[in-house]
Design a protein around this motif. Structure first.
Motif, short mmCIF file in Angstrom:
data_model
loop_
_atom_site.label_atom_id
_atom_site.label_comp_id
_atom_site.label_asym_id
_atom_site.label_seq_id
_atom_site.Cartn_x
_atom_site.Cartn_y
_atom_site.Cartn_z
N LEU A 343 -3.44 1.57 13.85
CA LEU A 343 -2.10 1.04 14.13
C LEU A 343 -1.33 0.69 12.86
O LEU A 343 -0.10 0.68 12.86
N PHE A 344 -2.06 0.42 11.78
CA PHE A 344 -1.43 0.11 10.51
C PHE A 344 -1.45 1.31 9.56
O PHE A 344 -1.30 1.15 8.34
N GLY A 345 -1.66 2.49 10.12
CA GLY A 345 -1.62 3.71 9.33
C GLY A 345 -2.88 3.99 8.55
O GLY A 345 -2.88 4.86 7.67
N MET A 366 -6.69 14.75 15.20
CA MET A 366 -5.28 14.52 14.87
C MET A 366 -5.10 13.87 13.50
O MET A 366 -3.97 13.60 13.07
N GLY A 367 -6.21 13.61 12.78
CA GLY A 367 -6.11 13.01 11.45
C GLY A 367 -5.90 11.52 11.47
O GLY A 367 -5.51 10.91 10.46
N TYR A 390 -2.20 11.67 0.62
CA TYR A 390 -3.00 11.65 1.85
C TYR A 390 -2.60 10.45 2.72
O TYR A 390 -2.50 10.57 3.95
N LYS A 391 -2.37 9.32 2.08
CA LYS A 391 -2.02 8.10 2.81
C LYS A 391 -0.74 8.28 3.61
O LYS A 391 -0.66 7.87 4.78
N ALA A 392 0.26 8.93 3.02
CA ALA A 392 1.52 9.16 3.72
C ALA A 392 1.33 10.05 4.94
O ALA A 392 1.88 9.78 6.02
N ASN A 393 0.54 11.11 4.77
CA ASN A 393 0.26 12.00 5.91
C ASN A 393 -0.53 11.29 6.99
O ASN A 393 -0.29 11.48 8.19
N ALA A 394 -1.49 10.47 6.57
CA ALA A 394 -2.33 9.75 7.53
C ALA A 394 -1.51 8.78 8.36
O ALA A 394 -1.74 8.64 9.57
N GLU A 399 0.73 7.47 13.75
CA GLU A 399 1.88 7.22 14.62
C GLU A 399 1.95 8.26 15.73
O GLU A 399 2.22 7.94 16.90
N GLU A 400 1.70 9.52 15.39
CA GLU A 400 1.74 10.59 16.39
C GLU A 400 0.66 10.39 17.45
O GLU A 400 0.89 10.65 18.64
#
Length: 424
Positions: A343-345, A366-367, A390-394, A399-400
């Motif tokens: 939930l916190f990415g 889904m990563g 990687y953190k930004a993509n994760a 969220e998705e």
């Protein structure tokens, strides 16, 4: 009535009554000396005609929280929530004070105490959360024609194997429910394999997700940011079980080769194990550890590993973390909740034992989660999560994932609404 179920209930009642006759109540009185009254059915000052929601401990209370909020938003009928554990009651107070009308302990599942409790509470509706299957209370509810629901229902691999051995009995127990609302199709298939008809089971998703989404709105990452050492990473290992602390600490030592100022926060599943987590650090002279309760926020401290010896803070710690690990998964415990860090990415890094959370495989795909098997793999996964790209993509992946899950509490309310209004 099914003869096998009747025979099973007779045996169940005999075993329970024998336990109390040979001194069981005395044992329980000593264990629960401060709250024994409600556990033997002496519940006082209950609002009229309430909806009774039963949630055994912390996780079930979290699942119940979002559902109770939906109920209270749609009806003026009072709500009572019961727990079995002290930690569950504490969580109920934290999440639901001012929302529910009363917080109580559930009665011991013996005929005398259950009948006394039902006579005092007089519920209009009974909702049991997740896997709470108490044969006596379900039988007494059915005898009184009180609509009874299982919400956020789930059955782990271990529980399914155990229940299947005496399917003849548990089929009768489950038949006491008016409807079963379950998390995922895997859960539905297991309930059907235990003899429940498909039209009695509704797949709603996981209510716990709605609760966590609600909590995220009011959770600040700043609350525990003081645990960080300057801008160095803060790693949180949540809900660890015996046998995992050593693996987590070994992985942390590997990570510190690249991030020497990183800090590790270990949150044992059971707070009384915090000292054991500290003991796991002792063989390594380069690491200094302390209990959270002994650290003063206003003072400088130089501990590398902090063991949490209190409940109710893990969710907030994930908000402040830079990477996380989900306990109960590197040992055969079925895993703990992977939703909270995601939930916190933060991808929910976990071991191979996640049978209590079957949707984890979809999170992996889904990563939004990462499966590891060893200390070195755990260290690499943490390092990966600290990489900015990687953190930004994760974060986006997480969220998705949650976009596919929300709404379980509303779906559950939709299923019970007509029964609530009919019995108001």
């Amino acid at each position: 009535m099914n003869k096998s179920y009747s025979a099973g209930m007779a045996l169940y009642r005999f075993c329970i009554s024998t336990f109390f006759k040979i001194g069981g109540l005395g044992i329980l009185r000593r264990k629960y000396k401060n709250d024994i009254a409600e556990r033997v059915g002496n519940v006082e000052n209950v609002p009229t005609n309430p909806i009774w929601i039963h949630a055994v401990s912390v996780g079930e209370v979290q699942s119940a929280s979002s559902l109770i909020r939906r109920i209270k938003a749609n009806t003026s009928q009072p709500c009572v929530i019961s727990t079995v554990t002290i930690t569950g009651r504490t969580m109920a107070k934290n999440l639901l004070t001012g929302i529910v009308d009363k917080i109580i302990y559930s009665p011991f599942d013996t005929r005398k105490f259950v009948i006394r409790s039902l006579d005092n509470i007089k519920p209009a509706i009974y909702i049991s959360m997740e896997t709470e299957l108490w044969p006596e209370i379900l039988a007494q509810l059915k005898a009184r024609n009180i609509p009874t629901f299982l919400a956020n229902g789930r059955i782990s691999d271990k529980s399914f194997k155990n229940l299947s051995r005496t399917k003849f009995f548990w089929k009768g127990v489950l038949a006491s429910f008016t409807k079963l609302m379950v998390r995922f199709n895997d859960d539905k298939e297991r309930f059907m394999a235990l003899g429940m008809p498909a039209d009695k089971i509704i797949v709603t998703g996981d209510c716990k997700v709605d609760t966590l989404l609600d909590r995220r709105k009011s959770t600040s990452p700043e609350k525990w940011s003081w645990l960080k050492k300057k801008d160095a990473p803060l790693i949180v290992a949540g809900s660890t079980h015996q046998g995992e602390d050593e693996i987590v600490i070994s992985a942390f030592r590997i990570l510190r080769r690249k991030y020497p100022d990183a800090r590790l926060v270990i949150v044992p599943r059971h707070p009384e194990r915090a000292l054991m987590a500290i003991a796991s650090v002792l063989p390594y002279n380069e690491l200094h550890a302390e209990l959270l309760s002994r650290i003063n926020k206003s003072e400088n401290f130089d501990y590398d590993v902090i063991a949490v010896d209190r409940i109710g803070v893990l969710f907030e710690l994930y908000a402040a973390a830079d990477a996380a690990f989900i306990g109960g998964s590197l040992v055969e415990k079925g895993g703990q909740n992977p939703f909270e860090p995601a939930l916190f990415g933060l991808p929910a890094i976990h071991g191979p034992s996640m049978t209590d959370f079957p949707d984890t495989e979809r999170m992996d795909a889904m990563g939004a989660a990462i499966c590891v098997n060893t200390d070195s793999e755990l260290a690499r996964a943490w390092e990966q999560c600290l990489d900015p790209e990687y953190k930004a993509n994760a974060q986006q992946n997480c969220e998705e994932y949650f976009k596919t899950l929300g709404g379980a509490a509303n779906k559950t309310w939709d299923e019970i609404e007509s029964y609530v209004k009919k019995n108001a």
